[in-house]
Motif scaffolding. Structure first.
Motif, PDB file in Angstrom:
ATOM      1  N   VAL A   1       0.878  -1.255  -0.055  1.00 41.19           N
ATOM      2  CA  VAL A   1      -0.047  -0.152   0.128  1.00 41.19           C
ATOM      3  C   VAL A   1       0.841   1.230  -0.025  1.00 41.19           C
ATOM      4  O   VAL A   1       0.457   2.044  -0.609  1.00 41.19           O
ATOM      5  N   THR A   2       2.091   0.976   0.739  1.00 41.06           N
ATOM      6  CA  THR A   2       2.623   2.393   1.019  1.00 41.06           C
ATOM      7  C   THR A   2       3.622   2.734  -0.438  1.00 41.06           C
ATOM      8  O   THR A   2       4.155   3.705  -0.524  1.00 41.06           O
ATOM      9  N   SER A   3       3.614   1.812  -1.421  1.00 35.98           N
ATOM     10  CA  SER A   3       4.467   2.224  -2.550  1.00 35.98           C
ATOM     11  C   SER A   3       3.618   2.483  -3.652  1.00 35.98           C
ATOM     12  O   SER A   3       3.834   2.506  -4.833  1.00 35.98           O
ATOM     13  N   ILE A   4       2.084   2.523  -3.543  1.00 35.98           N
ATOM     14  CA  ILE A   4       1.008   2.503  -4.562  1.00 35.98           C
ATOM     15  C   ILE A   4       1.519   4.042  -5.270  1.00 35.98           C
ATOM     16  O   ILE A   4       1.581   5.191  -4.560  1.00 35.98           O
ATOM     17  N   THR A   5       1.514   4.010  -6.522  1.00 35.32           N
ATOM     18  CA  THR A   5       1.523   5.342  -7.451  1.00 35.32           C
ATOM     19  C   THR A   5       0.424   5.442  -8.269  1.00 35.32           C
ATOM     20  O   THR A   5      -0.176   4.326  -8.588  1.00 35.32           O
TER      21      THR A   5
ATOM     22  N   LEU B   1       1.315   4.930   6.246  1.00 37.00           N
ATOM     23  CA  LEU B   1       0.337   5.437   5.378  1.00 37.00           C
ATOM     24  C   LEU B   1       0.677   7.160   5.275  1.00 37.00           C
ATOM     25  O   LEU B   1       0.737   7.502   4.085  1.00 37.00           O
ATOM     26  N   ASP B   2       0.903   7.587   6.429  1.00 37.85           N
ATOM     27  CA  ASP B   2       1.108   9.057   6.379  1.00 37.85           C
ATOM     28  C   ASP B   2       2.497   9.418   5.689  1.00 37.85           C
ATOM     29  O   ASP B   2       2.672  10.243   4.874  1.00 37.85           O
ATOM     30  N   MET B   3       3.486   8.603   5.698  1.00 39.08           N
ATOM     31  CA  MET B   3       4.801   8.929   5.192  1.00 39.08           C
ATOM     32  C   MET B   3       4.599   8.588   3.631  1.00 39.08           C
ATOM     33  O   MET B   3       5.352   9.154   2.720  1.00 39.08           O
ATOM     34  N   SER B   4       3.385   7.817   3.244  1.00 35.94           N
ATOM     35  CA  SER B   4       3.420   7.419   1.794  1.00 35.94           C
ATOM     36  C   SER B   4       2.817   8.713   1.037  1.00 35.94           C
ATOM     37  O   SER B   4       2.804   8.723  -0.325  1.00 35.94           O
ATOM     38  N   ILE B   5       2.236   9.645   1.602  1.00 31.49           N
ATOM     39  CA  ILE B   5       1.680  10.702   0.920  1.00 31.49           C
ATOM     40  C   ILE B   5       2.465  11.928   1.116  1.00 31.49           C
ATOM     41  O   ILE B   5       2.804  12.844   1.992  1.00 31.49           O
ATOM     42  N   ARG B   6       3.536  11.857  -0.153  1.00 32.45           N
ATOM     43  CA  ARG B   6       4.426  12.791  -0.029  1.00 32.45           C
ATOM     44  C   ARG B   6       4.796  13.734  -1.526  1.00 32.45           C
ATOM     45  O   ARG B   6       3.884  13.053  -2.539  1.00 32.45           O
ATOM     46  N   GLY B   7       5.567  14.366  -1.469  1.00 30.62           N
ATOM     47  CA  GLY B   7       5.911  14.999  -3.121  1.00 30.62           C
ATOM     48  C   GLY B   7       5.118  16.511  -3.204  1.00 30.62           C
ATOM     49  O   GLY B   7       4.127  16.562  -2.171  1.00 30.62           O
TER      50      GLY B   7
END
Length: 409
Positions: free
Chosen positions: A115-119, A144-150
């Motif tokens: 889930v955390t590497s979904i793009t 999950l929080d860390m996956s929302i970046r950029g």
């Protein structure tokens, strides 16, 4: 597309929830408070408003998504009258807004896809909705929080929404989002009374619950945290574990047990007991209301426990006999004037570990309390609400710990 007046579609009580741009948007609420439906409508609205935005919708287990957050999203699309503009597929579950290619992705934390590497192919993944957030751990949330970046386009924002029923005041959600004040956090409590779409029959259910089951009404009717005062089992932990590895440990014994119900749920619960280290591992459960003994027998067999010794509520000899006729090795639990409290005292000597998948048992054990007398003092009698899995565990574990010769008579 048809023009829609949003207040007519959404109703009242959620304007602040709808409009906040805080990074964390947490909403706890009673049953019937329209929090999931409102979040689904907001999801579609944002897909339309932000043409480069994409969504990730999460639950703890993949097999719970189709009939909850995925179904609610399809319902919201229909409410907007946009069925022709969205493509919904089920493997993997995702919804595409055809004019722009935006995606709404649905994943369980047990999914083989990380889930955390979904793009996403187009735009940015900046919104995450977590349904039944009480099921996930704080560590899950942090990942999950860390996956929302950029970086985001101008005017866009990142937000994680957490929707849940507040089963326990001991939950990490309370400390993280409701007790701690921060400009990045929006926290809200809603109740069934803000849902104007409920009919009279729906409302009567809550009114009756308020009279008959005030402890349950506090959570399911008022959206307040489960009460920790007078908890019967305090040495409890939610934790994943390897069932097969523990089963191979020397001295481990298994217990399988059933508390009968009909209006109340039947509670079939499975445990492993490590007597040396004083640990009870709860490893499987099945709760269901309104089912016959034949259905119970069929379910126990389907779960792979048809050959096990099942310790059942001794107050139901007819039901035990019917299970036996259906090929289940059903036996009555111990009985006697002090059997309930003695069984509880035995279990209190153990640490109880519950995996996240046993969510009903976890919900109950966090709310299993001693009743209060008319003066508000704690008694030595367990409250009936949230007792079904607890009674089931007591039947099997007490039988296992005390053997076949002990009697309270």
């Amino acid at each position: 597309m048809n023009e829609i007046y949003l207040p007519d579609l959404i109703g009242k009580g959620y304007a602040d929830f709808w409009n906040t741009k805080c990074r964390y948007r947490a909403c706890k609420g009673s049953r019937g408070s329209k929090k999931s439906k409102t979040t689904a409508l907001n999801r579609i609205f944002r897909i339309l408003k932000y043409p480069q935005a994409n969504y990730l919708c999460v639950r703890r287990y993949t097999n719970t998504i189709r009939d909850s957050i995925y179904a609610d999203t399809r319902w919201a699309i229909h409410q907007f009258g946009l069925d022709a503009y969205f493509k919904c597929i089920s493997s993997p579950m995702e919804i595409t807004y055809l004019p722009t290619g935006q995606k709404i992705l649905f994943r369980g934390l047990d999914d083989g896809l990380k889930v955390t590497s979904i793009t996403v192919d187009k735009g940015v993944l900046n919104f995450v909705d977590i349904e039944e957030a009480y099921e996930i751990t704080e560590d899950d949330f942090n990942k999950l929080d860390m996956s929302i970046r950029g970086e985001l386009p101008e005017g866009y924002f990142k937000q994680i929404t957490l929707i849940f029923n507040p089963w326990s005041a001991l939950s990490w959600l309370k400390a993280r989002f409701f007790d701690y004040k921060d400009e990045n956090i929006f926290a809200k409590t809603t109740t069934w009374q803000c849902n104007e779409w409920l009919d009279e029959a729906d409302r009567k259910i809550f009114e009756l619950m308020k009279k008959q089951n005030p402890r349950r009404y506090r959570i399911e009717g008022e959206g307040e945290w489960g009460i920790a005062e007078g908890l019967i089992y305090e040495n409890v932990e939610q934790q994943e574990f390897d069932v097969d590895a523990i089963r191979r440990t020397e001295g481990i014994k298994s217990a399988f047990n059933l508390d009968f119900g009909f209006t109340d749920p039947n509670a079939f619960v499975c445990e492993m007991v490590d007597n040396k280290n004083k640990i009870i591992y709860v490893f499987d459960e099945w709760y269901a209301t309104g089912v016959t003994n034949q259905i119970i027998a069929k379910q126990i067999k389907a779960m792979g426990y048809g050959g096990e010794r099942i310790i059942c509520d001794s107050a139901e000899p007819k039901s035990i006999a019917e299970l036996q006729e259906a090929g289940i090795k059903a036996e009555p639990s111990r009985k006697g004037r002090d059997s309930v409290n003695h069984g509880i005292q035995q279990i209190q000597n153990y640490k109880i570990i519950v995996p996240p998948k046993c969510k009903e048992f976890w919900r109950e054990i966090q709310n299993y309390c001693w009743t209060l007398d008319r003066n508000g003092r704690i008694t030595d009698k367990p409250d009936h609400e949230f007792s079904h899995g607890m009674d089931s565990m007591r039947y099997g574990v007490a039988h296992l710990l005390l053997g076949d010769v002990y009697s309270w008579e």
